[in-house]
Design a protein around this motif. Structure first.
Motif, PDB file in Angstrom:
ATOM      1  N   SER A 119       1.008  -1.127  -0.029  1.00 34.31           N
ATOM      2  CA  SER A 119       0.052   0.110  -0.209  1.00 34.31           C
ATOM      3  C   SER A 119       0.934   1.093  -0.006  1.00 34.31           C
ATOM      4  O   SER A 119       0.548   2.098   0.793  1.00 34.31           O
ATOM      5  CB  SER A 119      -0.812   0.020   1.301  1.00 34.31           C
ATOM      6  N   GLY A 120       1.736   1.279  -0.879  1.00 27.82           N
ATOM      7  CA  GLY A 120       2.704   2.508  -1.064  1.00 27.82           C
ATOM      8  C   GLY A 120       3.968   2.544  -0.107  1.00 27.82           C
ATOM      9  O   GLY A 120       4.188   1.576   0.378  1.00 27.82           O
ATOM     10  N   ASP A 121       4.666   3.648  -0.103  1.00 26.36           N
ATOM     11  CA  ASP A 121       5.618   3.723   0.649  1.00 26.36           C
ATOM     12  C   ASP A 121       5.587   4.310   1.927  1.00 26.36           C
ATOM     13  O   ASP A 121       4.988   5.412   2.311  1.00 26.36           O
ATOM     14  CB  ASP A 121       6.644   4.779  -0.281  1.00 26.36           C
ATOM     15  N   TRP A 122       6.067   3.442   2.938  1.00 26.10           N
ATOM     16  CA  TRP A 122       5.887   3.462   4.363  1.00 26.10           C
ATOM     17  C   TRP A 122       7.004   4.355   4.893  1.00 26.10           C
ATOM     18  O   TRP A 122       7.256   4.461   6.329  1.00 26.10           O
ATOM     19  CB  TRP A 122       5.400   2.542   4.993  1.00 26.10           C
ATOM     20  N   ALA A 123       8.051   4.572   4.135  1.00 27.46           N
ATOM     21  CA  ALA A 123       9.306   5.264   4.577  1.00 27.46           C
ATOM     22  C   ALA A 123       8.974   6.519   5.457  1.00 27.46           C
ATOM     23  O   ALA A 123       9.546   6.748   6.296  1.00 27.46           O
ATOM     24  CB  ALA A 123      10.261   5.379   3.778  1.00 27.46           C
ATOM     25  N   PRO A 124       8.088   7.433   4.848  1.00 27.74           N
ATOM     26  CA  PRO A 124       7.797   8.499   5.540  1.00 27.74           C
ATOM     27  C   PRO A 124       6.942   8.385   6.865  1.00 27.74           C
ATOM     28  O   PRO A 124       7.254   9.223   7.702  1.00 27.74           O
ATOM     29  CB  PRO A 124       6.587   9.258   4.508  1.00 27.74           C
ATOM     30  N   VAL A 125       6.402   7.319   7.349  1.00 18.47           N
ATOM     31  CA  VAL A 125       5.991   6.977   8.315  1.00 18.47           C
ATOM     32  C   VAL A 125       7.071   6.854   9.365  1.00 18.47           C
ATOM     33  O   VAL A 125       7.158   7.350  10.767  1.00 18.47           O
ATOM     34  CB  VAL A 125       5.077   5.986   8.548  1.00 18.47           C
ATOM     35  N   ALA A 126       8.048   5.912   9.027  1.00 12.91           N
ATOM     36  CA  ALA A 126       9.203   5.875  10.000  1.00 12.91           C
ATOM     37  C   ALA A 126       9.934   7.115  10.034  1.00 12.91           C
ATOM     38  O   ALA A 126      10.401   7.361  11.358  1.00 12.91           O
ATOM     39  CB  ALA A 126      10.201   4.573   9.350  1.00 12.91           C
ATOM     40  N   ASP A 127      10.123   7.864   9.014  1.00 11.93           N
ATOM     41  CA  ASP A 127      10.715   9.192   9.210  1.00 11.93           C
ATOM     42  C   ASP A 127      10.024  10.057  10.242  1.00 11.93           C
ATOM     43  O   ASP A 127      10.739  10.918  11.190  1.00 11.93           O
ATOM     44  CB  ASP A 127      10.911   9.983   7.815  1.00 11.93           C
ATOM     45  N   ALA A 128       8.703   9.993  10.176  1.00 12.39           N
ATOM     46  CA  ALA A 128       7.864  10.761  10.962  1.00 12.39           C
ATOM     47  C   ALA A 128       7.938  10.646  12.526  1.00 12.39           C
ATOM     48  O   ALA A 128       7.911  11.083  13.383  1.00 12.39           O
ATOM     49  CB  ALA A 128       6.184  10.749  10.751  1.00 12.39           C
ATOM     50  N   LEU A 129       8.064   9.163  12.649  1.00 11.95           N
ATOM     51  CA  LEU A 129       8.276   8.696  14.195  1.00 11.95           C
ATOM     52  C   LEU A 129       9.617   8.979  14.802  1.00 11.95           C
ATOM     53  O   LEU A 129       9.556   9.188  16.022  1.00 11.95           O
ATOM     54  CB  LEU A 129       8.044   7.064  14.084  1.00 11.95           C
ATOM     55  N   LEU A 130      10.717   9.355  14.050  1.00  8.21           N
ATOM     56  CA  LEU A 130      11.884   9.670  14.286  1.00  8.21           C
ATOM     57  C   LEU A 130      12.066  11.293  14.305  1.00  8.21           C
ATOM     58  O   LEU A 130      13.048  11.657  14.984  1.00  8.21           O
ATOM     59  CB  LEU A 130      13.052   8.767  13.595  1.00  8.21           C
ATOM     60  N   ALA A 131      11.081  11.794  13.769  1.00  8.21           N
ATOM     61  CA  ALA A 131      11.412  13.379  13.708  1.00  8.21           C
ATOM     62  C   ALA A 131      11.544  13.967  15.134  1.00  8.21           C
ATOM     63  O   ALA A 131      10.896  13.693  15.964  1.00  8.21           O
ATOM     64  CB  ALA A 131      10.234  14.045  12.845  1.00  8.21           C
ATOM     65  N   GLU A 132      12.473  15.080  15.237  1.00  9.13           N
ATOM     66  CA  GLU A 132      12.504  15.605  16.413  1.00  9.13           C
ATOM     67  C   GLU A 132      11.346  16.596  16.791  1.00  9.13           C
ATOM     68  O   GLU A 132      10.839  16.697  17.473  1.00  9.13           O
ATOM     69  CB  GLU A 132      13.834  16.412  16.442  1.00  9.13           C
ATOM     70  N   ASP A 133      10.980  17.361  15.509  1.00  2.92           N
ATOM     71  CA  ASP A 133       9.998  18.334  15.411  1.00  2.92           C
ATOM     72  C   ASP A 133       8.722  17.842  14.626  1.00  2.92           C
ATOM     73  O   ASP A 133       8.469  18.035  13.357  1.00  2.92           O
ATOM     74  CB  ASP A 133      10.362  19.435  14.934  1.00  2.92           C
ATOM     75  N   PRO A 134       7.779  17.220  15.464  1.00  2.00           N
ATOM     76  CA  PRO A 134       6.571  16.674  14.797  1.00  2.00           C
ATOM     77  C   PRO A 134       5.805  18.050  13.824  1.00  2.00           C
ATOM     78  O   PRO A 134       5.009  17.780  13.043  1.00  2.00           O
ATOM     79  CB  PRO A 134       5.555  16.139  15.820  1.00  2.00           C
ATOM     80  N   GLU A 135       5.880  19.228  14.355  1.00  3.51           N
ATOM     81  CA  GLU A 135       5.095  20.259  13.711  1.00  3.51           C
ATOM     82  C   GLU A 135       5.856  20.446  12.275  1.00  3.51           C
ATOM     83  O   GLU A 135       5.063  21.005  11.446  1.00  3.51           O
ATOM     84  CB  GLU A 135       5.608  21.446  14.380  1.00  3.51           C
ATOM     85  N   ALA A 136       6.827  19.876  11.887  1.00  5.53           N
ATOM     86  CA  ALA A 136       7.536  20.256  10.696  1.00  5.53           C
ATOM     87  C   ALA A 136       7.169  18.920   9.628  1.00  5.53           C
ATOM     88  O   ALA A 136       7.566  18.981   8.407  1.00  5.53           O
ATOM     89  CB  ALA A 136       8.920  20.142  10.829  1.00  5.53           C
ATOM     90  N   LEU A 137       6.306  18.147  10.344  1.00  6.13           N
ATOM     91  CA  LEU A 137       6.135  17.051   9.413  1.00  6.13           C
ATOM     92  C   LEU A 137       4.888  17.348   8.133  1.00  6.13           C
ATOM     93  O   LEU A 137       4.070  18.163   8.350  1.00  6.13           O
ATOM     94  CB  LEU A 137       5.481  15.916  10.165  1.00  6.13           C
ATOM     95  N   ALA A 138       5.084  16.949   6.840  1.00  8.74           N
ATOM     96  CA  ALA A 138       4.320  17.341   5.915  1.00  8.74           C
ATOM     97  C   ALA A 138       3.577  16.061   5.224  1.00  8.74           C
ATOM     98  O   ALA A 138       2.266  16.291   4.770  1.00  8.74           O
ATOM     99  CB  ALA A 138       5.432  17.756   4.863  1.00  8.74           C
ATOM    100  N   ASP A 139       3.982  14.819   5.644  1.00 14.56           N
ATOM    101  CA  ASP A 139       3.417  13.711   4.891  1.00 14.56           C
ATOM    102  C   ASP A 139       2.370  13.263   5.731  1.00 14.56           C
ATOM    103  O   ASP A 139       2.284  13.301   7.009  1.00 14.56           O
ATOM    104  CB  ASP A 139       4.464  12.319   4.974  1.00 14.56           C
ATOM    105  N   LYS A 140       1.085  13.274   5.025  1.00 15.03           N
ATOM    106  CA  LYS A 140      -0.102  13.033   5.923  1.00 15.03           C
ATOM    107  C   LYS A 140      -0.106  11.709   6.742  1.00 15.03           C
ATOM    108  O   LYS A 140      -0.681  11.737   7.945  1.00 15.03           O
ATOM    109  CB  LYS A 140      -1.446  12.875   5.073  1.00 15.03           C
ATOM    110  N   SER A 141       0.027  10.688   6.090  1.00 16.59           N
ATOM    111  CA  SER A 141       0.098   9.340   6.896  1.00 16.59           C
ATOM    112  C   SER A 141       1.089   9.358   8.010  1.00 16.59           C
ATOM    113  O   SER A 141       0.614   8.986   9.019  1.00 16.59           O
ATOM    114  CB  SER A 141       0.425   8.279   5.996  1.00 16.59           C
ATOM    115  N   GLY A 142       2.325   9.809   7.782  1.00 17.95           N
ATOM    116  CA  GLY A 142       3.369  10.272   8.834  1.00 17.95           C
ATOM    117  C   GLY A 142       2.959  10.962  10.062  1.00 17.95           C
ATOM    118  O   GLY A 142       2.992  10.575  11.308  1.00 17.95           O
TER     119      GLY A 142
END
Length: 253
Positions: A134-157
């Protein structure tokens, strides 16, 4: 807290309902846990009141179970082995098995590889994504590890990061899990899952894939549309619960 040891891990679990009732093994989804997925949605109450013995574990890396940070230790095969060890720990020889999302993937691998312990199979929140992805889940992993959640752009992430934070999850463990858990099952392998199977997906679910197309690949499967529900909302839907109760009643141990 109840727990057992498998593969060097302490895995937490619950065991509710009458001991003489048909056992139902519940396997939760990614970033969730046995409480969020099954207790707070009233699945445990619904099933125990119907006379079933309900058992559910926190998957490795989730809830109150031990956390791992090596992605290779989160494959569906290894997590299905956890479920098998759980049933053996409780001395349950055969159970109805129900999983949601990642839990449905784990349940599918359990049914394929250890079909002798699976009486029936309920796959919630997972259709043809089991086979096609169901597509690329790498952005979800990136979102989980991101220091600043406010900077996230990927909806699923953003959605999974918010969910992980709400459940107090170990985000580093979840990032390791998502990196290796989404193993696809070859369509040919579905022929080996001969247990009666119910596949239920929300009509607004954008990640699960078609339940009808998946059911068509399996010997004894039927599809159910959870009307007007998205992936994260369909879990506790009352029509879903009613359909599962009817399905289990039609296929007793």
């Amino acid at each position: 807290m109840k727990n057992f040891t498998h593969d060097g891990l302490q895995l937490a679990y619950l065991d509710e309902g009458p001991r003489d009732g048909d056992p139902v093994l519940l396997i939760h989804g990614f970033a969730s846990n046995k409480t969020i997925n099954w207790v707070e949605t009233n699945w445990v109450q619904t099933l125990t009141e119907a006379g079933y013995r309900v058992v559910a574990l926190d998957n490795r890396g989730h809830g109150q179970s031990d956390k791992l940070y090596e992605s290779e230790r989160y494959t569906p095969t290894l997590m299905a082995d956890d479920a098998l060890a759980f049933l053996r720990h409780l001395d349950i020889g055969k159970a109805h098995v129900m999983g949601y999302s990642m839990g449905a993937r784990i349940a599918s691998f359990l049914a394929r590889d250890h079909g002798e312990v699976v009486a029936t199979l309920v796959l919630g929140g997972l259709g043809m994504a089991l086979v096609e992805g169901s597509g690329d889940w790498a952005p979800v992993a990136d979102a989980l590890l991101a220091e600043d959640p406010e900077a996230l752009a990927d909806k699923s992430g953003m959605e999974f990061r918010t969910f992980a934070d709400r459940t107090g999850s170990d985000r580093r463990a979840l990032a390791a899990c998502i990196a290796s858990n989404r193993v696809l099952m070859p369509a040919e392998d579905l022929k080996a899952i001969r247990q009666p199977t119910l596949i239920a997906v929300g009509t607004k679910d954008e990640v699960a894939g078609s339940p009808h197309d998946l059911a068509a690949l399996m010997p004894q499967a039927e599809a159910f549309d959870i009307e007007k529900r998205s992936h994260l909302i369909a879990t506790g839907d009352k029509t879903f619960k009613a359909k599962v109760l009817d399905f289990l009643q039609d296929h007793p141990l």
